[in-house]
Motif scaffolding. Structure first.
Motif, PDB file in Angstrom:
ATOM      1  N   SER A 146      45.006  14.136  -3.549  1.00  0.00           N
ATOM      2  CA  SER A 146      45.540  12.939  -2.906  1.00  0.00           C
ATOM      3  C   SER A 146      44.783  12.635  -1.615  1.00  0.00           C
ATOM      4  N   SER A 198      47.428  15.926   6.420  1.00  0.00           N
ATOM      5  CA  SER A 198      47.888  16.374   5.103  1.00  0.00           C
ATOM      6  C   SER A 198      48.523  17.739   5.249  1.00  0.00           C
ATOM      7  N   VAL A 240      49.233   6.378  -0.235  1.00  0.00           N
ATOM      8  CA  VAL A 240      48.536   7.494  -0.836  1.00  0.00           C
ATOM      9  C   VAL A 240      47.887   7.059  -2.138  1.00  0.00           C
ATOM     10  N   THR A 241      46.727   7.676  -2.377  1.00  0.00           N
ATOM     11  CA  THR A 241      46.044   7.525  -3.669  1.00  0.00           C
ATOM     12  C   THR A 241      45.699   8.916  -4.149  1.00  0.00           C
ATOM     13  N   GLY A 242      45.937   9.162  -5.405  1.00  0.00           N
ATOM     14  CA  GLY A 242      45.694  10.489  -5.952  1.00  0.00           C
ATOM     15  C   GLY A 242      46.948  11.349  -5.864  1.00  0.00           C
ATOM     16  N   TYR A 243      46.877  12.455  -6.572  1.00  0.00           N
ATOM     17  CA  TYR A 243      48.056  13.302  -6.677  1.00  0.00           C
ATOM     18  C   TYR A 243      47.773  14.689  -6.112  1.00  0.00           C
ATOM     19  N   GLY A 262      49.544   7.307  -6.482  1.00  0.00           N
ATOM     20  CA  GLY A 262      49.448   8.729  -6.153  1.00  0.00           C
ATOM     21  C   GLY A 262      50.735   9.297  -5.554  1.00  0.00           C
ATOM     22  N   ARG A 263      50.639  10.591  -5.149  1.00  0.00           N
ATOM     23  CA  ARG A 263      51.779  11.311  -4.580  1.00  0.00           C
ATOM     24  C   ARG A 263      51.228  12.437  -3.707  1.00  0.00           C
ATOM     25  N   ALA A 264      51.856  12.603  -2.481  1.00  0.00           N
ATOM     26  CA  ALA A 264      51.391  13.660  -1.575  1.00  0.00           C
ATOM     27  C   ALA A 264      52.499  13.965  -0.546  1.00  0.00           C
TER      28      ALA A 264
END
Length: 514
Positions: free
Chosen positions: A115, A143, A108-111, A198-200
């Protein structure tokens, strides 16, 4: 026998004529056979199989096997459901392992909302979870808002909720669905994804077609069915053997009864009969005992009637022939013939009365009757005889109810009073007294006659044992004894002695109160 001794077992000439109609052997039937005789029916006994009665063996087998069969069916269904649940749990765990394997490939990239998930899952990575190439696996990674990341886009996105208490230590849900025309089982795993960039939260769906599950379910069903069928067959075999052995004493007893000669009413001996059958054997023996008693009484009645009536009929024939030859005056002949007919009538009436006592003994329609009222009624009927001999008659009674037939009480009182009147001197005294206590009613008939000798008292209650055969048939006291025994009472005759001299006779009857 001295002149002071007298027979006391004669009974009145006017015995109730109803005995003629009620007693066995009273009158011949239209076909010529005597009334009350046993007639053999040549027709075969009814076939019990055609009456619709269920056999004991069939009843036991149905009663045992039907509930056992229903229990086995319910148990089979329960076992199948449990086995199927166990199989589904095992395969669901495999689906969960597949989902977790895919989750390990996520990046993952972004939060959160910004994300972006990435995953590379070669299909070969899922081949390890496919069993025997019978089922196929499909997956979809999305997602949390449903955006497609990887996998089969045609697989519908999960719209359910995670159970409050999931079966595994993971955010997982299982459900059934259809995909590309096949039924599938789907495992949904909410997988948190975190990295340095990131985190998702990812939604991983793994679907499996149901071929292998259905094949295994059929195998489990067949295996359960034949095992339960074998169990049911064993139970049925054991039940048949046990029922067959349990009913063997009944069949043996039935064969013994069917093999008996006609008229054999001896008691059944069944030493090896089970306890449950003993009451039936005892009841059957009791019934056969009563039947034997009735047959013996009938045979005795016919034998006694043939023997006792032969003499007056022979005498009557001689008297008629003598009158026809002119050996005596017509009036004298008619007087003797009338006396013979009277004696024969008394004998016939008393024999029929004795038979009627036995008939009433078998009936259950007893009722509470006031003995005092019956005694006064009989005394009133015999009042002409009392007046003819100028007897000083006294009667003293109290209300005394006993359980009996009114005819029996009347016949008992009539015989005792008539015997006393017939054998008393002119101008004598006669008294009837009834007393009672809590359990017994006692009726005493006291006369001023000569009493009875010791020799006569020893055979007084035996039929045809009159002290003077010209004045009695010897049945009066036999009738009295039969009546008192039928009512569970007793009768006794005792000479009344004053200063060493017999001054009369006391006949006492004791009966239980109501």
């Amino acid at each position: 026998m001295s002149s002071r001794q007298r027979p006391l077992n004669a009974s009145p000439d006017n015995t109730n004529a109803n005995a003629l109609a009620a007693a066995p052997g009273a009158a011949p039937h239209a076909d010529g056979r005597p009334s009350g005789s046993t007639v053999h029916d040549p027709s075969p006994p009814p076939d019990t199989a055609s009456t619709g009665a269920i056999s004991l063996r069939k009843y036991l087998l149905v009663g045992i096997l039907l509930p056992v069969g229903l229990l086995v069916v319910a148990n089979t269904f329960s076992l199948y459901r449990q086995a199927l649940d166990a199989v589904n749990t095992a395969y669901d765990r495999t689906l969960l392992a597949s989902a977790k394997s895919i989750g390990e490939q996520l990046d993952v990239t972004g939060y959160d909302e910004q994300s972006e998930l990435r995953v590379t899952v070669p299909y070969a990575a899922l081949e390890a979870f496919e069993a025997d190439n019978q089922s196929r696996l499909f997956y979809r990674v999305s997602s949390l808002n449903g955006k497609m990341v990887s996998g089969f886009a045609q697989l519908p996105f999960w719209r359910g909720t995670i159970p409050a208490r999931p079966p595994y230590s993971a955010l997982v849900d299982f459900y059934d669905d259809a995909f590309m025309g096949d039924d599938v089982r789907v495992a949904v795993l909410l997988q948190p994804v975190a990295s340095a960039k990131g985190r998702a939260m990812a939604v991983i769906q793994v679907a499996e077609t149901l071929e292998l599950r259905k094949t295994l379910a059929r195998k489990i069903l067949l295996d359960t069915l034949w095992r339960q069928a074998l169990l049911l067959a064993v139970i049925a075999l054991v039940a048949v053997i046990v029922v067959q052995r349990a009913t063997r004493p009944v069949r043996r007893l039935s064969a013994e009864l069917q093999g008996r000669p006609e008229g054999d009413l001896t008691a059944i001996t069944a030493p090896d009969a089970p306890r449950e059958l003993l009451p039936l054997v005892d009841a059957t023996n009791e019934v056969m005992g009563r039947l034997q008693h009735l047959l013996d009484n009938q045979k005795r009645f016919v034998r006694d009637a043939a023997h006792q009536l032969r003499t007056p009929l022979a005498v009557l024939k001689v008297q008629v022939q003598s009158a026809l030859r002119g050996d005596m005056e017509a009036r004298d002949a008619l007087v003797e013939i009338n006396q013979t007919v009277d004696r024969a009538t008394v004998l016939a009436n008393q024999m029929l009365a004795l038979a009627k006592v036995e008939q009433l003994r078998q009936q259950a329609d007893l009722q509470a009757i006031d003995l005092a009222q019956v005694v006064r009624s009989v005394a009133l009927d015999l009042s002409p005889l009392i007046a003819e001999k100028d007897i000083d008659f006294e009667i003293e009674t109290v209300p005394a109810r006993v359980t009996s037939h009114e005819w029996m009480l009347g016949e008992l009182t009539r015989n005792l009073l008539h015997n006393a009147i017939k054998h008393m001197p002119v101008g004598g005294t006669l008294a009837v007294r009834i007393v009672r206590d809590a359990s017994v009613v006692a009726m005493t008939v006291s006369d001023s006659g000569p009493g009875i000798s010791a020799e006569l008292s020893a055979r007084l209650y035996q039929p045809f044992s009159a002290g003077n055969v010209r004045h009695g048939s010897g049945l009066g006291l036999a009738i009295c004894r039969e009546i008192t025994e039928t009512m569970h009472g007793s009768i006794s005759l005792e000479n009344r002695v004053v200063h060493g001299r017999v001054v009369g006779l006391d006949a006492t009857v004791r009966l239980p109160t109501t």
